[in-house]
Design a protein around this motif. Structure first.
Motif, mmCIF file in Angstrom:
data_model
loop_
_atom_site.group_PDB
_atom_site.id
_atom_site.type_symbol
_atom_site.label_atom_id
_atom_site.label_comp_id
_atom_site.label_asym_id
_atom_site.label_seq_id
_atom_site.Cartn_x
_atom_site.Cartn_y
_atom_site.Cartn_z
ATOM 1 N N THR A 166 3.118 -28.207 49.858
ATOM 2 C CA THR A 166 2.393 -26.969 50.186
ATOM 3 C C THR A 166 1.606 -27.129 51.479
ATOM 4 O O THR A 166 1.620 -26.254 52.354
ATOM 5 N N VAL A 167 0.933 -28.265 51.623
ATOM 6 C CA VAL A 167 0.158 -28.524 52.841
ATOM 7 C C VAL A 167 1.082 -28.817 54.019
ATOM 8 O O VAL A 167 0.863 -28.331 55.145
ATOM 9 N N MET A 168 2.139 -29.590 53.779
ATOM 10 C CA MET A 168 3.040 -29.973 54.860
ATOM 11 C C MET A 168 3.747 -28.773 55.480
ATOM 12 O O MET A 168 4.180 -28.824 56.635
ATOM 13 N N LYS A 169 3.863 -27.684 54.748
ATOM 14 C CA LYS A 169 4.547 -26.494 55.258
ATOM 15 C C LYS A 169 3.630 -25.564 56.046
ATOM 16 O O LYS A 169 4.075 -24.543 56.566
ATOM 17 N N GLN A 170 2.345 -25.925 56.140
ATOM 18 C CA GLN A 170 1.414 -25.105 56.902
ATOM 19 C C GLN A 170 1.481 -25.478 58.388
ATOM 20 O O GLN A 170 1.659 -26.658 58.733
ATOM 21 N N GLU A 171 1.325 -24.487 59.251
ATOM 22 C CA GLU A 171 1.433 -24.728 60.690
ATOM 23 C C GLU A 171 0.359 -25.680 61.192
ATOM 24 O O GLU A 171 0.593 -26.469 62.113
ATOM 25 N N GLN A 172 -0.827 -25.614 60.606
ATOM 26 C CA GLN A 172 -1.933 -26.462 61.060
ATOM 27 C C GLN A 172 -2.218 -27.582 60.060
ATOM 28 O O GLN A 172 -3.357 -27.907 59.766
ATOM 29 N N LYS A 173 -1.124 -28.186 59.573
ATOM 30 C CA LYS A 173 -1.272 -29.210 58.527
ATOM 31 C C LYS A 173 -2.155 -30.374 58.960
ATOM 32 O O LYS A 173 -2.895 -30.934 58.158
ATOM 33 N N HIS A 174 -2.102 -30.764 60.247
ATOM 34 C CA HIS A 174 -2.920 -31.897 60.701
ATOM 35 C C HIS A 174 -4.405 -31.553 60.661
ATOM 36 O O HIS A 174 -5.239 -32.389 60.300
ATOM 37 N N ASN A 175 -4.735 -30.318 61.015
ATOM 38 C CA ASN A 175 -6.133 -29.890 60.935
ATOM 39 C C ASN A 175 -6.589 -29.800 59.488
ATOM 40 O O ASN A 175 -7.730 -30.141 59.157
ATOM 41 N N ILE A 176 -5.693 -29.329 58.626
ATOM 42 C CA ILE A 176 -6.027 -29.236 57.198
ATOM 43 C C ILE A 176 -6.302 -30.635 56.627
ATOM 44 O O ILE A 176 -7.293 -30.868 55.938
ATOM 45 N N LEU A 177 -5.411 -31.568 56.955
ATOM 46 C CA LEU A 177 -5.537 -32.920 56.403
ATOM 47 C C LEU A 177 -6.729 -33.670 56.980
ATOM 48 O O LEU A 177 -7.219 -34.625 56.375
ATOM 49 N N ALA A 178 -7.201 -33.235 58.137
ATOM 50 C CA ALA A 178 -8.393 -33.869 58.703
ATOM 51 C C ALA A 178 -9.604 -33.651 57.813
ATOM 52 O O ALA A 178 -10.569 -34.430 57.848
ATOM 53 N N LEU A 179 -9.548 -32.613 57.000
ATOM 54 C CA LEU A 179 -10.649 -32.312 56.084
ATOM 55 C C LEU A 179 -10.477 -32.978 54.721
ATOM 56 O O LEU A 179 -11.344 -32.848 53.858
ATOM 57 N N ALA A 180 -9.348 -33.628 54.508
ATOM 58 C CA ALA A 180 -9.032 -34.174 53.187
ATOM 59 C C ALA A 180 -10.047 -35.224 52.757
ATOM 60 O O ALA A 180 -10.314 -36.185 53.480
ATOM 61 N N ALA A 181 -10.592 -35.014 51.589
ATOM 62 C CA ALA A 181 -11.546 -35.974 51.014
ATOM 63 C C ALA A 181 -10.936 -36.582 49.753
ATOM 64 O O ALA A 181 -9.733 -36.494 49.520
ATOM 65 N N GLY A 182 -11.795 -37.151 48.926
ATOM 66 C CA GLY A 182 -11.310 -37.885 47.754
ATOM 67 C C GLY A 182 -10.483 -37.060 46.801
ATOM 68 O O GLY A 182 -9.489 -37.542 46.254
ATOM 69 N N GLY A 183 -10.879 -35.799 46.578
ATOM 70 C CA GLY A 183 -10.162 -34.971 45.620
ATOM 71 C C GLY A 183 -8.717 -34.751 46.000
ATOM 72 O O GLY A 183 -7.806 -34.969 45.206
ATOM 73 N N PHE A 184 -8.487 -34.329 47.248
ATOM 74 C CA PHE A 184 -7.113 -34.087 47.694
ATOM 75 C C PHE A 184 -6.313 -35.383 47.721
ATOM 76 O O PHE A 184 -5.151 -35.419 47.320
ATOM 77 N N ARG A 185 -6.935 -36.446 48.201
ATOM 78 C CA ARG A 185 -6.221 -37.726 48.270
ATOM 79 C C ARG A 185 -5.809 -38.201 46.881
ATOM 80 O O ARG A 185 -4.709 -38.730 46.692
ATOM 81 N N SER A 186 -6.666 -38.000 45.883
ATOM 82 C CA SER A 186 -6.341 -38.404 44.519
ATOM 83 C C SER A 186 -5.184 -37.578 43.962
ATOM 84 O O SER A 186 -4.264 -38.108 43.333
ATOM 85 N N MET A 187 -5.225 -36.258 44.208
ATOM 86 C CA MET A 187 -4.206 -35.373 43.667
ATOM 87 C C MET A 187 -2.857 -35.545 44.355
ATOM 88 O O MET A 187 -1.808 -35.322 43.743
ATOM 89 N N SER A 188 -2.868 -35.944 45.616
ATOM 90 C CA SER A 188 -1.615 -36.077 46.366
ATOM 91 C C SER A 188 -1.094 -37.510 46.411
ATOM 92 O O SER A 188 -0.004 -37.760 46.934
ATOM 93 N N ARG A 189 -1.851 -38.449 45.860
ATOM 94 C CA ARG A 189 -1.469 -39.869 45.931
ATOM 95 C C ARG A 189 -0.090 -40.120 45.357
ATOM 96 O O ARG A 189 0.712 -40.880 45.908
ATOM 97 N N LEU A 190 0.229 -39.483 44.229
ATOM 98 C CA LEU A 190 1.503 -39.718 43.563
ATOM 99 C C LEU A 190 2.692 -39.261 44.389
ATOM 100 O O LEU A 190 3.819 -39.679 44.158
ATOM 101 N N ALA A 191 2.443 -38.377 45.369
ATOM 102 C CA ALA A 191 3.529 -37.880 46.209
ATOM 103 C C ALA A 191 4.108 -38.971 47.102
ATOM 104 O O ALA A 191 5.144 -38.775 47.743
ATOM 105 N N LYS A 192 3.463 -40.120 47.128
ATOM 106 C CA LYS A 192 3.971 -41.258 47.901
ATOM 107 C C LYS A 192 5.019 -42.045 47.113
ATOM 108 O O LYS A 192 5.661 -42.943 47.634
ATOM 109 N N SER A 193 5.214 -41.708 45.840
ATOM 110 C CA SER A 193 6.118 -42.450 44.958
ATOM 111 C C SER A 193 7.570 -42.333 45.416
ATOM 112 O O SER A 193 7.945 -41.392 46.125
ATOM 113 N N SER A 194 8.379 -43.276 44.981
ATOM 114 C CA SER A 194 9.790 -43.345 45.384
ATOM 115 C C SER A 194 10.569 -42.103 44.963
ATOM 116 O O SER A 194 10.728 -41.841 43.761
#
Length: 290
Positions: free
Chosen positions: A206-234
């Protein structure tokens, strides 16, 4: 060296271990098994030559063996993707009756149904409820299994020797053992593991499909990182899991969608008392954990 595992006065004697798959789960298991006083050798097998070289360099296993040779060891752990487990079992029908085969797959029902009848007594269906979002031999860590839950499924269909060996190993790894049917396991795992992974992949996309994804992710704190951590899985591993547990996963996703839709509708309707109540109910989950 081989076929040392026997029951003597209700104790399992020393044994030699072969681990098929030297990624996070297999590599971490090897590190822990090598510390147990009743384990002799721990050897590894992996179809990926780079993985075997890394595993040796990191000291995860004592040596690398070919898949055809793992049948000569007392215990064979299958720490590979769930579809690979089914294929491996079909090629292990010539093992001795004293060999124990333990799979570590995240799904159970289809795997159990595909075990060749000739080696059903040899087989123990297990799922250690542990792991990280990383994969490959370099992801292996000590104590990954310590104080974690392991689910043993349909254990009544395994041989007495195999039951004793699997229980001894997991107990020695300081794991908490739970017993259930493979059908129960897959439904429960869909809610507690498989659905969260599906949601995490979706949040990331959802975030990766946004035009300003880098700006969005610059705001990422613990909550988003925790929820998206599993997306790194194989992706390859989780594709197999989603395939094997499709029906239970769909049910879990649909129930989640119902909850999310209700919350969305309450926000649209500005029914924030209901929103607050929904969040209060969710808070109660931690009471169960604690």
């Amino acid at each position: 060296m081989m076929y040392n595992a026997t029951i003597i006065n209700q104790e399992v004697s020393r044994m030699d271990i072969a681990i098929v798959g030297l990624g996070l789960m297999g590599g971490s298991l090897a590190l822990s098994l090598k510390k147990l006083d009743f384990i002799n050798d721990v050897v590894g097998c992996d179809h990926n030559e780079y993985h075997t070289q890394e595993a040796l360099k990191l000291g995860l296993v004592d040596k690398i063996v070919e898949f055809d040779d793992v049948k000569n060891y007392d215990v064979i752990f299958l720490a590979i993707p769930v579809n690979g487990i089914i294929n491996a079992l079909s090629n292990l029908t010539n093992v001795s009756k004293n060999v124990t085969i333990i799979d570590l797959g995240s799904t159970k029902e289809l795997i159990v149904s595909k075990v060749p009848q000739k080696i059903r007594k040899n087989f123990v269906a297990s799922h250690p409820m542990t792991g990280t979002e990383n994969f490959g031999p370099t992801a292996a860590v000590e104590n990954l299994y310590t104080n974690k839950v392991v689910v043993l499924c349909d254990l009544e269909d395994s041989g007495e020797l195999q039951r004793d060996i699997s229980k001894k190993i997991f107990k020695s790894l300081k794991m908490q053992k739970y017993f259930m049917s493979s059908h129960e396991h897959d439904r429960h795992a869909a809610f507690i593991s498989h659905m969260p992974h599906a949601i995490s992949f979706s949040i990331a996309n959802t975030v990766m499909k946004q035009e300003q994804k880098h700006n969005i992710l610059a705001l990422a704190a613990g909550g988003f990182r925790s929820m998206s951590r599993l997306a790194k899985s194989s992706p390859d591993m989780w594709e197999d899991i989603f395939t094997q547990n499709k029906n239970n996963l769909i049910e879990a996703i649909e129930l989640f969608e119902d909850e999310l839709s209700k919350l969305k509708q309450d926000i649209i309707n500005e029914d924030f008392k209901s929103v607050n109540k929904t969040m209060q109910n969710a808070n109660k989950l931690q009471e169960i954990f604690n």
